[in-house]
Design a protein around this motif. Structure first.
Motif, PDB file in Angstrom:
ATOM      1  N   ASN A 122       0.812  -1.221   0.000  1.00  0.00           N
ATOM      2  CA  ASN A 122       0.000   0.000   0.000  1.00  0.00           C
ATOM      3  C   ASN A 122       0.842   1.266   0.000  1.00  0.00           C
ATOM      4  O   ASN A 122       0.357   2.340   0.354  1.00  0.00           O
ATOM      5  CB  ASN A 122      -0.952  -0.014   1.200  1.00  0.00           C
ATOM      6  N   GLY A 123       2.104   1.148  -0.363  1.00  0.00           N
ATOM      7  CA  GLY A 123       2.934   2.331  -0.550  1.00  0.00           C
ATOM      8  C   GLY A 123       3.797   2.749   0.610  1.00  0.00           C
ATOM      9  O   GLY A 123       4.496   3.764   0.527  1.00  0.00           O
ATOM     10  N   ALA A 124       3.793   2.003   1.714  1.00  0.00           N
ATOM     11  CA  ALA A 124       4.684   2.332   2.835  1.00  0.00           C
ATOM     12  C   ALA A 124       6.072   1.775   2.532  1.00  0.00           C
ATOM     13  O   ALA A 124       6.225   0.843   1.745  1.00  0.00           O
ATOM     14  CB  ALA A 124       4.147   1.747   4.134  1.00  0.00           C
ATOM     15  N   ARG A 125       7.077   2.345   3.191  1.00  0.00           N
ATOM     16  CA  ARG A 125       8.451   1.873   3.033  1.00  0.00           C
ATOM     17  C   ARG A 125       8.936   1.363   4.382  1.00  0.00           C
ATOM     18  O   ARG A 125       8.866   2.088   5.383  1.00  0.00           O
ATOM     19  CB  ARG A 125       9.342   3.008   2.551  1.00  0.00           C
ATOM     20  N   VAL A 126       9.396   0.132   4.420  1.00  0.00           N
ATOM     21  CA  VAL A 126       9.911  -0.440   5.661  1.00  0.00           C
ATOM     22  C   VAL A 126      11.341   0.057   5.849  1.00  0.00           C
ATOM     23  O   VAL A 126      12.203  -0.152   4.993  1.00  0.00           O
ATOM     24  CB  VAL A 126       9.831  -1.979   5.647  1.00  0.00           C
ATOM     25  N   LEU A 127      11.586   0.754   6.968  1.00  0.00           N
ATOM     26  CA  LEU A 127      12.892   1.336   7.251  1.00  0.00           C
ATOM     27  C   LEU A 127      13.801   0.364   7.997  1.00  0.00           C
ATOM     28  O   LEU A 127      15.020   0.437   7.863  1.00  0.00           O
ATOM     29  CB  LEU A 127      12.721   2.611   8.086  1.00  0.00           C
ATOM     30  N   ALA A 128      13.205  -0.524   8.804  1.00  0.00           N
ATOM     31  CA  ALA A 128      13.990  -1.488   9.591  1.00  0.00           C
ATOM     32  C   ALA A 128      13.132  -2.698   9.883  1.00  0.00           C
ATOM     33  O   ALA A 128      11.944  -2.567  10.182  1.00  0.00           O
ATOM     34  CB  ALA A 128      14.463  -0.853  10.897  1.00  0.00           C
ATOM     35  N   GLY A 129      13.734  -3.873   9.810  1.00  0.00           N
ATOM     36  CA  GLY A 129      13.043  -5.096  10.174  1.00  0.00           C
ATOM     37  C   GLY A 129      12.401  -5.775   8.982  1.00  0.00           C
ATOM     38  O   GLY A 129      12.591  -5.347   7.848  1.00  0.00           O
ATOM     39  N   PRO A 130      11.647  -6.789   9.291  1.00  0.00           N
ATOM     40  CA  PRO A 130      11.332  -7.341  10.604  1.00  0.00           C
ATOM     41  C   PRO A 130      12.562  -7.937  11.285  1.00  0.00           C
ATOM     42  O   PRO A 130      13.391  -8.568  10.642  1.00  0.00           O
ATOM     43  CB  PRO A 130      10.308  -8.435  10.321  1.00  0.00           C
ATOM     44  N   VAL A 131      12.644  -7.698  12.589  1.00  0.00           N
ATOM     45  CA  VAL A 131      13.729  -8.235  13.411  1.00  0.00           C
ATOM     46  C   VAL A 131      13.154  -8.810  14.696  1.00  0.00           C
ATOM     47  O   VAL A 131      12.098  -8.377  15.159  1.00  0.00           O
ATOM     48  CB  VAL A 131      14.778  -7.150  13.753  1.00  0.00           C
ATOM     49  N   PRO A 132      13.847  -9.795  15.279  1.00  0.00           N
ATOM     50  CA  PRO A 132      13.376 -10.343  16.554  1.00  0.00           C
ATOM     51  C   PRO A 132      13.579  -9.347  17.690  1.00  0.00           C
ATOM     52  O   PRO A 132      14.513  -8.543  17.670  1.00  0.00           O
ATOM     53  CB  PRO A 132      14.238 -11.590  16.761  1.00  0.00           C
ATOM     54  N   THR A 133      12.688  -9.376  18.668  1.00  0.00           N
ATOM     55  CA  THR A 133      12.790  -8.578  19.889  1.00  0.00           C
ATOM     56  C   THR A 133      12.637  -9.541  21.061  1.00  0.00           C
ATOM     57  O   THR A 133      12.288 -10.708  20.855  1.00  0.00           O
ATOM     58  CB  THR A 133      11.686  -7.509  19.964  1.00  0.00           C
ATOM     59  N   PRO A 134      12.839  -9.081  22.286  1.00  0.00           N
ATOM     60  CA  PRO A 134      12.640  -9.983  23.430  1.00  0.00           C
ATOM     61  C   PRO A 134      11.218 -10.547  23.518  1.00  0.00           C
ATOM     62  O   PRO A 134      11.003 -11.622  24.050  1.00  0.00           O
ATOM     63  CB  PRO A 134      12.954  -9.103  24.640  1.00  0.00           C
ATOM     64  N   ALA A 135      10.241  -9.835  22.946  1.00  0.00           N
ATOM     65  CA  ALA A 135       8.843 -10.264  23.065  1.00  0.00           C
ATOM     66  C   ALA A 135       8.257 -10.836  21.775  1.00  0.00           C
ATOM     67  O   ALA A 135       7.151 -11.330  21.774  1.00  0.00           O
ATOM     68  CB  ALA A 135       7.984  -9.094  23.528  1.00  0.00           C
ATOM     69  N   GLY A 136       8.968 -10.754  20.669  1.00  0.00           N
ATOM     70  CA  GLY A 136       8.428 -11.208  19.391  1.00  0.00           C
ATOM     71  C   GLY A 136       9.239 -10.646  18.244  1.00  0.00           C
ATOM     72  O   GLY A 136      10.441 -10.833  18.186  1.00  0.00           O
ATOM     73  N   ARG A 137       8.582  -9.902  17.337  1.00  0.00           N
ATOM     74  CA  ARG A 137       9.263  -9.284  16.200  1.00  0.00           C
ATOM     75  C   ARG A 137       8.707  -7.886  15.975  1.00  0.00           C
ATOM     76  O   ARG A 137       7.587  -7.594  16.382  1.00  0.00           O
ATOM     77  CB  ARG A 137       9.049 -10.117  14.938  1.00  0.00           C
ATOM     78  N   ASN A 138       9.513  -7.038  15.312  1.00  0.00           N
ATOM     79  CA  ASN A 138       9.009  -5.710  14.985  1.00  0.00           C
ATOM     80  C   ASN A 138       9.583  -5.221  13.671  1.00  0.00           C
ATOM     81  O   ASN A 138      10.520  -5.799  13.125  1.00  0.00           O
ATOM     82  CB  ASN A 138       9.270  -4.716  16.116  1.00  0.00           C
ATOM     83  N   LEU A 139       8.984  -4.146  13.186  1.00  0.00           N
ATOM     84  CA  LEU A 139       9.516  -3.426  12.045  1.00  0.00           C
ATOM     85  C   LEU A 139       9.151  -1.961  12.216  1.00  0.00           C
ATOM     86  O   LEU A 139       8.239  -1.623  12.962  1.00  0.00           O
ATOM     87  CB  LEU A 139       8.989  -3.983  10.713  1.00  0.00           C
ATOM     88  N   ILE A 140       9.892  -1.101  11.534  1.00  0.00           N
ATOM     89  CA  ILE A 140       9.624   0.338  11.518  1.00  0.00           C
ATOM     90  C   ILE A 140       9.259   0.704  10.088  1.00  0.00           C
ATOM     91  O   ILE A 140       9.988   0.351   9.150  1.00  0.00           O
ATOM     92  CB  ILE A 140      10.857   1.165  11.965  1.00  0.00           C
ATOM     93  N   ALA A 141       8.129   1.391   9.924  1.00  0.00           N
ATOM     94  CA  ALA A 141       7.668   1.734   8.577  1.00  0.00           C
ATOM     95  C   ALA A 141       7.388   3.221   8.444  1.00  0.00           C
ATOM     96  O   ALA A 141       6.875   3.857   9.368  1.00  0.00           O
ATOM     97  CB  ALA A 141       6.409   0.945   8.232  1.00  0.00           C
ATOM     98  N   LEU A 142       7.711   3.742   7.279  1.00  0.00           N
ATOM     99  CA  LEU A 142       7.406   5.118   6.899  1.00  0.00           C
ATOM    100  C   LEU A 142       6.169   5.076   6.013  1.00  0.00           C
ATOM    101  O   LEU A 142       6.178   4.468   4.941  1.00  0.00           O
ATOM    102  CB  LEU A 142       8.587   5.720   6.131  1.00  0.00           C
ATOM    103  N   HIS A 143       5.086   5.686   6.483  1.00  0.00           N
ATOM    104  CA  HIS A 143       3.846   5.741   5.707  1.00  0.00           C
ATOM    105  C   HIS A 143       3.980   6.790   4.604  1.00  0.00           C
ATOM    106  O   HIS A 143       4.800   7.708   4.725  1.00  0.00           O
ATOM    107  CB  HIS A 143       2.679   6.101   6.618  1.00  0.00           C
ATOM    108  N   PRO A 144       3.182   6.685   3.547  1.00  0.00           N
ATOM    109  CA  PRO A 144       3.267   7.667   2.455  1.00  0.00           C
ATOM    110  C   PRO A 144       3.077   9.116   2.896  1.00  0.00           C
ATOM    111  O   PRO A 144       3.591  10.035   2.263  1.00  0.00           O
ATOM    112  CB  PRO A 144       2.138   7.233   1.500  1.00  0.00           C
TER     113      PRO A 144
END
Length: 118
Positions: free
Chosen positions: A81-103
């Protein structure tokens, strides 16, 4: 993509005082941990962060943390849908995460609690 909830991110100078305030406000005890040189207290729907200014400057750019059922699915929906993932997905102590830049320029963290099998 299933959104399960949102955590409000707050950078503070005095983590002990802020954690006490938010505990009184929410009735939830703080869950404390360290991540990348930053001290964190999760209190109800608030994620309080305190640490070196250079670390907090980066964290302030992320508007909120959004809990999702599956970060991999979220990755596909966001990029489709046009967002850009800046980091991740990566594991965290509780699960996984990612950082995204919305349009629109907003930056959000998306996190799940799915710990990959070892």
């Amino acid at each position: 993509m299933e959104i399960l909830g949102t955590t409000i991110r707050v950078c503070v100078d005095d983590l002990d005082a802020a954690a006490a305030f938010y505990q009184r406000l929410t009735g939830a005890p703080p869950q404390r941990f360290e991540r990348g040189g930053v001290s964190v207290a999760a209190v109800g729907c608030f994620l309080l962060m305190s640490g070196p200014e250079e670390e907090l400057e980066i964290l302030r750019k992320v508007a909120a943390t959004i809990a999702v059922a599956d970060v991999e699915e979220t990755h596909a929906v966001l990029t489709g849908n046009g967002a850009r993932v800046l980091a991740g997905p990566v594991p965290t102590p509780a699960g996984r995460n990612l950082i995204a830049l919305h349009p629109d320029g907003s930056v959000f963290e998306y996190a799940d609690r799915r710990v990959p099998a070892s």
